[in-house]
Design a protein around this motif. Structure first.
Motif, PDB file in Angstrom:
ATOM      1  N   LYS A  20     -10.788  -2.365  -4.548  1.00 13.86           N
ATOM      2  CA  LYS A  20      -9.456  -2.950  -4.589  1.00 13.86           C
ATOM      3  C   LYS A  20      -8.676  -2.865  -5.541  1.00 13.86           C
ATOM      4  O   LYS A  20      -7.390  -2.716  -5.521  1.00 13.86           O
ATOM      5  CB  LYS A  20      -9.918  -4.485  -4.562  1.00 13.86           C
ATOM      6  CG  LYS A  20      -8.852  -5.641  -4.156  1.00 13.86           C
ATOM      7  CD  LYS A  20      -9.463  -6.773  -4.104  1.00 13.86           C
ATOM      8  CE  LYS A  20      -8.351  -7.776  -3.737  1.00 13.86           C
ATOM      9  NZ  LYS A  20      -8.602  -9.206  -3.938  1.00 13.86           N
ATOM     10  N   ILE A  23      -5.470  -0.373  -5.246  1.00 17.12           N
ATOM     11  CA  ILE A  23      -4.227  -0.955  -4.493  1.00 17.12           C
ATOM     12  C   ILE A  23      -3.102  -1.242  -5.813  1.00 17.12           C
ATOM     13  O   ILE A  23      -2.136  -1.085  -5.513  1.00 17.12           O
ATOM     14  CB  ILE A  23      -4.639  -2.040  -3.633  1.00 17.12           C
ATOM     15  CG1 ILE A  23      -5.695  -1.687  -2.448  1.00 17.12           C
ATOM     16  CG2 ILE A  23      -3.426  -2.566  -2.743  1.00 17.12           C
ATOM     17  CD1 ILE A  23      -6.204  -2.813  -1.728  1.00 17.12           C
ATOM     18  N   TYR A  24      -3.692  -2.001  -6.726  1.00 16.46           N
ATOM     19  CA  TYR A  24      -2.674  -2.453  -7.773  1.00 16.46           C
ATOM     20  C   TYR A  24      -1.996  -1.311  -8.508  1.00 16.46           C
ATOM     21  O   TYR A  24      -1.137  -1.410  -9.176  1.00 16.46           O
ATOM     22  CB  TYR A  24      -3.482  -3.210  -8.560  1.00 16.46           C
ATOM     23  CG  TYR A  24      -4.375  -4.555  -8.176  1.00 16.46           C
ATOM     24  CD1 TYR A  24      -3.954  -4.758  -6.900  1.00 16.46           C
ATOM     25  CD2 TYR A  24      -5.182  -5.099  -8.854  1.00 16.46           C
ATOM     26  CE1 TYR A  24      -4.686  -5.638  -6.260  1.00 16.46           C
ATOM     27  CE2 TYR A  24      -6.053  -5.846  -8.314  1.00 16.46           C
ATOM     28  CZ  TYR A  24      -6.077  -6.129  -6.979  1.00 16.46           C
ATOM     29  OH  TYR A  24      -6.650  -7.375  -6.284  1.00 16.46           O
ATOM     30  N   GLU A  52       0.446   1.065   0.627  1.00 22.25           N
ATOM     31  CA  GLU A  52      -0.251  -0.307   0.352  1.00 22.25           C
ATOM     32  C   GLU A  52      -0.853  -0.568   1.813  1.00 22.25           C
ATOM     33  O   GLU A  52      -2.371  -0.992   1.637  1.00 22.25           O
ATOM     34  CB  GLU A  52       0.542  -1.376  -0.051  1.00 22.25           C
ATOM     35  CG  GLU A  52      -0.298  -2.717  -0.269  1.00 22.25           C
ATOM     36  CD  GLU A  52       0.543  -3.694  -0.753  1.00 22.25           C
ATOM     37  OE1 GLU A  52       1.389  -3.463  -1.582  1.00 22.25           O
ATOM     38  OE2 GLU A  52       0.183  -4.934  -0.539  1.00 22.25           O
ATOM     39  N   GLU A  53      -0.038  -0.524   2.759  1.00 24.12           N
ATOM     40  CA  GLU A  53      -0.873  -1.031   4.022  1.00 24.12           C
ATOM     41  C   GLU A  53      -2.114  -0.144   4.310  1.00 24.12           C
ATOM     42  O   GLU A  53      -3.007  -0.412   5.078  1.00 24.12           O
ATOM     43  CB  GLU A  53      -0.009  -1.084   5.227  1.00 24.12           C
ATOM     44  CG  GLU A  53       1.318  -1.949   4.852  1.00 24.12           C
ATOM     45  CD  GLU A  53       0.943  -3.480   4.778  1.00 24.12           C
ATOM     46  OE1 GLU A  53       0.003  -3.796   5.130  1.00 24.12           O
ATOM     47  OE2 GLU A  53       1.940  -4.377   4.252  1.00 24.12           O
ATOM     48  N   PHE A  60     -10.448  -2.553   2.500  1.00 27.94           N
ATOM     49  CA  PHE A  60     -10.957  -3.771   2.948  1.00 27.94           C
ATOM     50  C   PHE A  60     -12.203  -3.553   4.181  1.00 27.94           C
ATOM     51  O   PHE A  60     -13.054  -4.128   4.491  1.00 27.94           O
ATOM     52  CB  PHE A  60     -10.139  -4.625   3.080  1.00 27.94           C
ATOM     53  CG  PHE A  60      -9.399  -5.181   1.909  1.00 27.94           C
ATOM     54  CD1 PHE A  60      -9.917  -5.766   0.799  1.00 27.94           C
ATOM     55  CD2 PHE A  60      -7.865  -5.202   1.833  1.00 27.94           C
ATOM     56  CE1 PHE A  60      -9.349  -6.223  -0.229  1.00 27.94           C
ATOM     57  CE2 PHE A  60      -7.337  -5.642   0.813  1.00 27.94           C
ATOM     58  CZ  PHE A  60      -8.119  -5.893  -0.165  1.00 27.94           C
ATOM     59  N   VAL A 112      -1.711 -13.264  12.686  1.00 26.29           N
ATOM     60  CA  VAL A 112      -1.587 -12.385  11.175  1.00 26.29           C
ATOM     61  C   VAL A 112      -2.371 -11.117  10.998  1.00 26.29           C
ATOM     62  O   VAL A 112      -1.955 -10.287  10.287  1.00 26.29           O
ATOM     63  CB  VAL A 112      -1.948 -13.342  10.073  1.00 26.29           C
ATOM     64  CG1 VAL A 112      -0.889 -14.490   9.909  1.00 26.29           C
ATOM     65  CG2 VAL A 112      -3.462 -13.824  10.253  1.00 26.29           C
ATOM     66  N   LEU A 115      -0.971  -6.705  11.303  1.00 27.09           N
ATOM     67  CA  LEU A 115       0.399  -6.842  10.945  1.00 27.09           C
ATOM     68  C   LEU A 115       0.690  -5.378  10.148  1.00 27.09           C
ATOM     69  O   LEU A 115       1.712  -4.682  10.100  1.00 27.09           O
ATOM     70  CB  LEU A 115       0.984  -8.026  10.274  1.00 27.09           C
ATOM     71  CG  LEU A 115       2.255  -8.210   9.691  1.00 27.09           C
ATOM     72  CD1 LEU A 115       3.121  -7.705  10.743  1.00 27.09           C
ATOM     73  CD2 LEU A 115       2.314  -9.131   8.936  1.00 27.09           C
TER      74      LEU A 115
ATOM     75  N   ASP B  21       2.627  -9.030  -3.095  1.00 27.89           N
ATOM     76  CA  ASP B  21       1.725  -7.855  -2.437  1.00 27.89           C
ATOM     77  C   ASP B  21       0.261  -8.301  -2.334  1.00 27.89           C
ATOM     78  O   ASP B  21      -0.103  -9.461  -2.592  1.00 27.89           O
ATOM     79  CB  ASP B  21       1.871  -6.628  -3.233  1.00 27.89           C
ATOM     80  CG  ASP B  21       1.496  -6.697  -4.541  1.00 27.89           C
ATOM     81  OD1 ASP B  21       0.712  -7.607  -5.034  1.00 27.89           O
ATOM     82  OD2 ASP B  21       2.027  -5.900  -5.500  1.00 27.89           O
ATOM     83  N   THR B  22      -0.792  -7.320  -2.219  1.00 29.33           N
ATOM     84  CA  THR B  22      -1.925  -7.544  -1.902  1.00 29.33           C
ATOM     85  C   THR B  22      -2.497  -8.194  -3.535  1.00 29.33           C
ATOM     86  O   THR B  22      -3.568  -8.827  -3.544  1.00 29.33           O
ATOM     87  CB  THR B  22      -2.723  -6.337  -1.866  1.00 29.33           C
ATOM     88  OG1 THR B  22      -2.281  -5.676  -0.542  1.00 29.33           O
ATOM     89  CG2 THR B  22      -4.302  -6.448  -1.239  1.00 29.33           C
ATOM     90  N   SER B  23      -1.764  -7.551  -4.610  1.00 30.75           N
ATOM     91  CA  SER B  23      -2.596  -8.326  -5.831  1.00 30.75           C
ATOM     92  C   SER B  23      -2.181  -9.662  -5.993  1.00 30.75           C
ATOM     93  O   SER B  23      -2.962 -10.348  -6.655  1.00 30.75           O
ATOM     94  CB  SER B  23      -1.956  -7.616  -6.967  1.00 30.75           C
ATOM     95  OG  SER B  23      -0.630  -7.699  -7.233  1.00 30.75           O
ATOM     96  N   GLU B  26      -2.563 -14.466  -2.934  1.00 29.56           N
ATOM     97  CA  GLU B  26      -3.486 -15.664  -2.987  1.00 29.56           C
ATOM     98  C   GLU B  26      -2.616 -16.681  -3.883  1.00 29.56           C
ATOM     99  O   GLU B  26      -2.751 -17.912  -3.505  1.00 29.56           O
ATOM    100  CB  GLU B  26      -4.816 -15.245  -3.389  1.00 29.56           C
ATOM    101  CG  GLU B  26      -5.735 -14.622  -2.213  1.00 29.56           C
ATOM    102  CD  GLU B  26      -6.795 -13.999  -2.822  1.00 29.56           C
ATOM    103  OE1 GLU B  26      -6.953 -13.229  -3.896  1.00 29.56           O
ATOM    104  OE2 GLU B  26      -7.704 -13.838  -1.959  1.00 29.56           O
ATOM    105  N   SER B  56       0.576  -8.760   3.405  1.00 25.52           N
ATOM    106  CA  SER B  56      -0.207  -9.703   3.022  1.00 25.52           C
ATOM    107  C   SER B  56       0.660 -11.071   2.250  1.00 25.52           C
ATOM    108  O   SER B  56       0.169 -11.878   2.451  1.00 25.52           O
ATOM    109  CB  SER B  56      -1.281  -9.398   1.620  1.00 25.52           C
ATOM    110  OG  SER B  56      -0.464  -8.394   1.028  1.00 25.52           O
ATOM    111  N   LEU B  58       3.548 -11.324   3.875  1.00 28.91           N
ATOM    112  CA  LEU B  58       4.523 -11.990   5.368  1.00 28.91           C
ATOM    113  C   LEU B  58       3.344 -12.782   5.815  1.00 28.91           C
ATOM    114  O   LEU B  58       3.792 -13.954   6.481  1.00 28.91           O
ATOM    115  CB  LEU B  58       4.590 -10.648   5.954  1.00 28.91           C
ATOM    116  CG  LEU B  58       5.879  -9.889   5.587  1.00 28.91           C
ATOM    117  CD1 LEU B  58       5.607  -8.483   6.222  1.00 28.91           C
ATOM    118  CD2 LEU B  58       7.142 -10.501   5.837  1.00 28.91           C
ATOM    119  N   ARG B  59       2.134 -12.544   5.658  1.00 29.03           N
ATOM    120  CA  ARG B  59       1.065 -13.483   6.522  1.00 29.03           C
ATOM    121  C   ARG B  59       1.272 -14.953   5.808  1.00 29.03           C
ATOM    122  O   ARG B  59       1.041 -16.148   6.374  1.00 29.03           O
ATOM    123  CB  ARG B  59      -0.263 -13.019   6.208  1.00 29.03           C
ATOM    124  CG  ARG B  59      -0.516 -11.912   6.946  1.00 29.03           C
ATOM    125  CD  ARG B  59      -2.134 -11.540   6.945  1.00 29.03           C
ATOM    126  NE  ARG B  59      -2.463 -10.302   7.384  1.00 29.03           N
ATOM    127  CZ  ARG B  59      -2.607  -9.298   6.938  1.00 29.03           C
ATOM    128  NH1 ARG B  59      -2.731  -9.085   5.662  1.00 29.03           N
ATOM    129  NH2 ARG B  59      -2.788  -8.027   7.803  1.00 29.03           N
TER     130      ARG B  59
END
Lengths: 145, 108
Positions: A20, A23-24, A52-53, A60, A112, A115, B21-23, B26, B56, B58-59
């Motif tokens: 993970k 990604i950062y 990223e997508e 994941f 969701v 996407l 973003d994904t980071s 949440e 992430s 947009l959701r």
């Protein structure tokens, strides 16, 4: 800090661990590529979003727990096109087989899931996929004109 | 990502600065849930300083819209840059949300 390798043919390559945290690193990676190729902010945005997508999808959903996981990104620029090849040694997965989402649906029907793949399909100039020598190899083109 | 909020009439205006973003999506979701838990029903996102968003993020917009519409609330968008607007458009999200041209157009 991930090291970008510059090759004699002007391509760039990066090897990321399949975890993970990789990604950062993408934001900085795309800024570095953007600086090297003088990309404007819109094209940096698109490059970052597509990577990223695609890469978060691999991390994941694309790996089981067995082998050493990695993702390799190779990019080159030809005129107004950037070609990005993303390969990984995870579970075979062809995003082109995933049905694209209909755009006009009511809110309550809007889901969701999927996407990210929808964005990749719609923001890339072209997408090719092959499974070769135990690796998923996805190649996208980004039009920067 | 930073969120700054203020009240205007029935609306809570939430200014988003930075990236979603994904980071950090949440964290974004948690912050919105705090507003909703406090009873906020109408949110306007002021997005001129939002630099980047991925699926992430947009959701979270979509799930928050569903949550608020279910209690007769709503979310509207304001001041999207071309880049952000394009991502909302391609996602098919733009028409789901109400919008304001600028913050002055939000009724007191």
């Amino acid at each position: 800090m991930t090291l970008i390798k510059k090759h004699i043919d002007n391509s760039l390559s990066v090897k990321l661990e399949g975890k993970k945290e990789s990604i950062y690193e993408l934001e900085n990676l795309c800024e570095e590529i953007g600086d090297l190729w003088n990309l404007n902010s819109k094209n940096r945005f698109t490059l970052n979003l597509l990577l990223e997508e695609i890469i978060s999808n691999i991390i994941f959903y694309g790996f089981d727990n067995s082998e050493a996981k990695y993702i390799e990104v190779v990019a080159n620029k030809e005129g107004d096109l950037i070609n990005v090849q993303i390969s990984d040694n995870g579970i075979p997965f062809n995003m082109l087989e995933i049905e694209s989402k209909p755009k006009e649906v009511k809110l309550e029907e809007k889901e969701v899931g999927g996407l990210g793949i929808h964005l990749v399909k719609n923001l890339s100039e072209s997408i090719d996929y092959m499974y070769q020598n135990g690796k998923n190899v996805l190649t996208i083109q980004i039009n920067i004109s | 990502m930073n969120l700054k909020s203020r009240e205007k009439g029935k609306y809570t205006i939430v200014e988003i600065e930075g990236r979603i973003d994904t980071s950090n999506y949440e964290d974004f979701a948690q912050q919105l849930q705090i507003f909703i838990d406090k009873g906020v029903k109408f949110i306007v996102f002021e997005m001129s300083k939002l630099e980047y968003i991925s699926s992430s993020g947009l959701r979270i917009f979509l799930s928050s819209l569903k949550t608020l519409r279910a209690i007769e609330g709503d979310i509207a968008l304001c001041c999207l840059s071309e880049k952000i607007k394009n991502v909302f458009e391609v996602s098919g999200f733009l028409d789901l949300f109400g919008s304001f041209e600028n913050i002055d157009a939000v009724e007191d």
